[in-house]
Write a protein that holds these residues in place. Structure first.
Motif, mmCIF file in Angstrom:
data_model
loop_
_atom_site.group_PDB
_atom_site.id
_atom_site.type_symbol
_atom_site.label_atom_id
_atom_site.label_comp_id
_atom_site.label_asym_id
_atom_site.label_seq_id
_atom_site.Cartn_x
_atom_site.Cartn_y
_atom_site.Cartn_z
ATOM 1 N N VAL A 90 -3.981 -7.651 7.399
ATOM 2 C CA VAL A 90 -2.911 -7.998 7.289
ATOM 3 C C VAL A 90 -2.339 -8.201 6.277
ATOM 4 O O VAL A 90 -1.654 -8.051 5.488
ATOM 5 N N ALA A 91 -3.455 -9.096 5.355
ATOM 6 C CA ALA A 91 -3.873 -9.547 4.374
ATOM 7 C C ALA A 91 -3.656 -8.065 3.051
ATOM 8 O O ALA A 91 -2.604 -8.186 2.329
ATOM 9 N N GLU A 92 -4.061 -6.772 3.752
ATOM 10 C CA GLU A 92 -3.577 -5.176 3.261
ATOM 11 C C GLU A 92 -2.354 -5.108 2.548
ATOM 12 O O GLU A 92 -1.717 -4.725 1.780
ATOM 13 N N ASP A 93 -1.869 -5.054 3.969
ATOM 14 C CA ASP A 93 -0.828 -4.747 4.324
ATOM 15 C C ASP A 93 0.337 -5.295 3.779
ATOM 16 O O ASP A 93 1.263 -4.974 3.184
ATOM 17 N N VAL A 94 0.361 -7.012 3.926
ATOM 18 C CA VAL A 94 1.359 -7.387 3.009
ATOM 19 C C VAL A 94 1.723 -7.368 1.657
ATOM 20 O O VAL A 94 2.219 -7.310 1.250
ATOM 21 N N LEU A 95 0.384 -7.380 1.099
ATOM 22 C CA LEU A 95 0.390 -7.613 -0.018
ATOM 23 C C LEU A 95 0.652 -5.799 -0.989
ATOM 24 O O LEU A 95 1.734 -5.068 -2.311
ATOM 25 N N TYR A 96 0.459 -4.377 -0.110
ATOM 26 C CA TYR A 96 0.876 -3.627 -0.161
ATOM 27 C C TYR A 96 2.171 -3.217 -0.497
ATOM 28 O O TYR A 96 2.791 -2.583 -1.464
ATOM 29 N N TYR A 97 2.755 -3.601 1.054
ATOM 30 C CA TYR A 97 3.801 -3.639 0.883
ATOM 31 C C TYR A 97 4.645 -4.631 -0.957
ATOM 32 O O TYR A 97 5.623 -4.250 -0.812
ATOM 33 N N ALA A 98 4.488 -5.962 -0.379
ATOM 34 C CA ALA A 98 4.812 -6.679 -1.651
ATOM 35 C C ALA A 98 4.447 -6.022 -2.911
ATOM 36 O O ALA A 98 6.426 -5.788 -3.528
ATOM 37 N N ASN A 99 3.513 -5.036 -3.210
ATOM 38 C CA ASN A 99 3.583 -4.592 -4.220
ATOM 39 C C ASN A 99 4.270 -3.306 -4.593
ATOM 40 O O ASN A 99 5.575 -2.580 -5.761
ATOM 41 N N GLN A 100 4.789 -2.270 -3.633
ATOM 42 C CA GLN A 100 5.441 -1.304 -4.085
ATOM 43 C C GLN A 100 6.920 -1.334 -4.406
ATOM 44 O O GLN A 100 7.658 -0.335 -3.845
ATOM 45 N N ASN A 101 7.506 -2.175 -3.463
ATOM 46 C CA ASN A 101 8.744 -2.870 -2.967
ATOM 47 C C ASN A 101 8.738 -3.616 -4.105
ATOM 48 O O ASN A 101 9.899 -4.171 -3.191
ATOM 49 N N LEU A 102 8.081 -4.074 -4.905
ATOM 50 C CA LEU A 102 8.496 -4.637 -5.722
ATOM 51 C C LEU A 102 9.286 -6.452 -5.742
ATOM 52 O O LEU A 102 9.961 -6.834 -6.292
ATOM 53 N N THR A 103 8.716 -7.059 -4.402
ATOM 54 C CA THR A 103 9.141 -8.161 -3.558
ATOM 55 C C THR A 103 8.404 -9.157 -4.716
ATOM 56 O O THR A 103 7.753 -9.480 -4.964
ATOM 57 N N GLU A 104 9.363 -10.230 -4.160
ATOM 58 C CA GLU A 104 10.426 -11.304 -5.373
ATOM 59 C C GLU A 104 9.296 -12.603 -4.144
ATOM 60 O O GLU A 104 8.683 -13.355 -5.593
ATOM 61 N N LEU A 105 9.263 -12.378 -3.396
ATOM 62 C CA LEU A 105 9.002 -14.449 -2.371
ATOM 63 C C LEU A 105 8.318 -13.395 -1.195
ATOM 64 O O LEU A 105 8.388 -12.366 -0.526
ATOM 65 N N ILE A 106 6.957 -14.009 -1.176
ATOM 66 C CA ILE A 106 6.166 -13.492 0.554
ATOM 67 C C ILE A 106 6.155 -15.219 1.355
ATOM 68 O O ILE A 106 6.230 -15.698 0.847
ATOM 69 N N VAL A 107 6.665 -14.316 2.278
ATOM 70 C CA VAL A 107 7.047 -15.492 3.168
ATOM 71 C C VAL A 107 5.967 -15.314 4.273
ATOM 72 O O VAL A 107 5.601 -14.777 4.846
ATOM 73 N N VAL A 108 4.922 -16.781 3.884
ATOM 74 C CA VAL A 108 3.842 -16.944 5.258
ATOM 75 C C VAL A 108 3.863 -17.505 6.107
ATOM 76 O O VAL A 108 3.967 -19.191 5.473
ATOM 77 N N THR A 109 3.788 -17.508 7.436
ATOM 78 C CA THR A 109 3.997 -18.257 8.789
ATOM 79 C C THR A 109 2.303 -18.570 8.930
ATOM 80 O O THR A 109 1.468 -17.327 8.992
ATOM 81 N N ASN A 110 2.071 -19.435 9.862
ATOM 82 C CA ASN A 110 1.386 -19.527 10.465
ATOM 83 C C ASN A 110 1.080 -18.285 11.803
ATOM 84 O O ASN A 110 -0.197 -18.302 12.586
ATOM 85 N N ILE A 111 1.681 -17.274 11.952
ATOM 86 C CA ILE A 111 2.178 -16.418 13.067
ATOM 87 C C ILE A 111 0.886 -15.305 12.326
ATOM 88 O O ILE A 111 0.164 -14.255 13.345
ATOM 89 N N LEU A 112 0.128 -15.282 11.566
ATOM 90 C CA LEU A 112 -0.056 -13.880 10.368
ATOM 91 C C LEU A 112 -1.547 -14.413 11.167
ATOM 92 O O LEU A 112 -1.958 -13.366 11.471
#
Length: 157
Positions: free
Chosen positions: A116-138
């Motif tokens: 989960v963490a690697e997927d989210v961080l990889y996607y955010a870095n590849q797509n120049l994401t400015e904000l990551i929304v983290v909920t307890n569902i992760l």
């Protein structure tokens, strides 16, 4: 509030105060990493497990987005059978009516299938994401107030 404590040496751990506030707050909590400016965000990623109600946090997220903006709903599933269905699109449809008035484009994409963490961080870095929304569902272990290991890894990285 800041995402790491004064000690700063515990890589992979949320600061004590941030953790306690996230754990016991009756409202959403915004953690801002050190040295980051608070902006009106144009690109956000909202990682979810494909379950009903996974996008409940959108009503909070929309207050931090400037117009126009894009929210990528990142599906986190490691069962190939889910990827072949339209389950992610159906979940995203729950907020599309709400987002149209906000001038927000909602897109869906599946994670790479790492953890989960690697997927989210990889996607955010590849797509120049400015904000990551983290909920307890992760984190699968979604006990009330529990901040799991994937959430902690995302917060610290």
């Amino acid at each position: 509030m800041g995402s790491s404590g004064a000690s700063g040496f515990r890589n992979g751990y949320t600061g004590t105060n941030a953790y306690l506030v996230m754990k016991y707050a009756a409202c959403p909590v915004l953690l801002v990493p050190p040295m980051k400016k608070f902006l009106n965000f144009k690109r956000a990623v909202f990682p979810i497990r494909p379950v009903a109600g996974a996008l409940r946090g959108y009503e909070v997220l929309c207050h931090f987005l400037s117009s126009p903006s894009t929210v990528d709903v990142l599906g986190l599933s490691y069962r190939n059978m889910e990827r072949g269905t339209k389950v992610l699109e159906k979940i995203a449809d729950e907020i599309k009516d709400e987002s149209n008035g906000d001038n927000v484009a909602i897109r869906t994409v599946w994670g790479e299938g790492m953890n989960v963490a690697e997927d989210v961080l990889y996607y955010a870095n590849q797509n120049l994401t400015e904000l990551i929304v983290v909920t307890n569902i992760l984190d699968v272990t979604s006990k009330f107030g529990f901040v799991g290991p994937y959430t902690q890894a995302i917060i610290h990285n």
